[in-house]
Scaffold this active site. Sequence first.
Site, PDB file in Angstrom:
ATOM      1  N   LYS A 242      -0.617  -1.798  11.060  1.00  0.00           N
ATOM      2  CA  LYS A 242      -0.887  -0.734  12.031  1.00  0.00           C
ATOM      3  C   LYS A 242      -2.384  -0.549  12.241  1.00  0.00           C
ATOM      4  CE  LYS A 242       3.358   1.779  10.865  1.00  0.00           C
ATOM      5  NZ  LYS A 242       4.097   1.457  12.092  1.00  0.00           N
TER       6      LYS A 242
ATOM      7  N   GLU B 163       2.592  -2.707   5.752  1.00  0.00           N
ATOM      8  CA  GLU B 163       2.839  -2.263   7.131  1.00  0.00           C
ATOM      9  C   GLU B 163       1.679  -1.441   7.669  1.00  0.00           C
ATOM     10  OE1 GLU B 163       6.603  -0.427   7.792  1.00  0.00           O
ATOM     11  OE2 GLU B 163       7.724  -1.989   6.728  1.00  0.00           O
TER      12      GLU B 163
ATOM     13  N   GLU C 273       8.824  27.221 -11.452  1.00  0.00           N
ATOM     14  CA  GLU C 273       9.664  26.027 -11.501  1.00  0.00           C
ATOM     15  C   GLU C 273      10.197  25.832 -12.916  1.00  0.00           C
ATOM     16  OE1 GLU C 273       7.493  23.027  -8.431  1.00  0.00           O
ATOM     17  OE2 GLU C 273       6.269  23.752 -10.102  1.00  0.00           O
TER      18      GLU C 273
END
Length: 263
Positions: free
Chosen positions: A153, A149, A56
């Site tokens: 759940k 959230e 990279e």
Amino acid sequence: MNDLRDGPQAQTHTQREEVLQRIIADLHATYGQKLLAIGLYGSMARQEDLPFSDIELFCIVEGTHIDHSEEWVYGLGKAEVNIYSYDRAMQRAQVVDMKWPLRQGKFLRAQQLYGEPHLLQDLRQLVLAVDLKRFHETIAAMAIGEVYEWIGKIRNARSSSYYYALPGIACDMAEHVALMLGLAHRFCYTTGVRMLEESLQLPDLPEGYEALCQLVMSGQLSDNDLIIESCERLWQGLNVWLSLHQIDMTPYTTWPFHSQSAS
């Protein structure tokens, strides 16, 4: 040439270095005097590349509005080159988003392979010069956009006895909070693979975070009650941690519309 479908093949550092030198030569041949700098990042820059590691690097070239990447499989493994004009590199260095603790290490820890040292030094300074408020705003958005959230759940799973998503939520929640910790401390992880492990070395962890990390890192995710308990404990600890870091959550508790029903 190996079949792409075989996936990465084992290489030595020397083999990977030979490919790296070929890439550098090709960048010089392609851009000539317009090539301003080359930086190596990732495991090779840290001298920690393993048999199946990637190559990279990024380069800075003359021009404006240049921002694209080349990513390819060269036989045994994969290489990636990010190509930026200096204006785009500066913009990227100042980005603060949820992936900051994983992405910006590219600029902070780059090993310079070519060019004027001040170019990469300037990018490092830009990464760390961003206003703390932007880090806090990103953390707040992550807490509401995802973690809140997931807790919903988890509570739905408990109330419906539908537990199949719990292991995934536990992993996501641990990794998400690790990113929030990196943002709060302006700390970049060496790699996503080590993120949870490295995050545990940061100061003032939220209550319950270490326990959930250990659960995820051990792979012991078959006890539904333990997952629920661990995530709930972290949620409570995270709220205290957000307050201690003076991260303003009030924008997410204000009704956004101007109607009588808002009251």
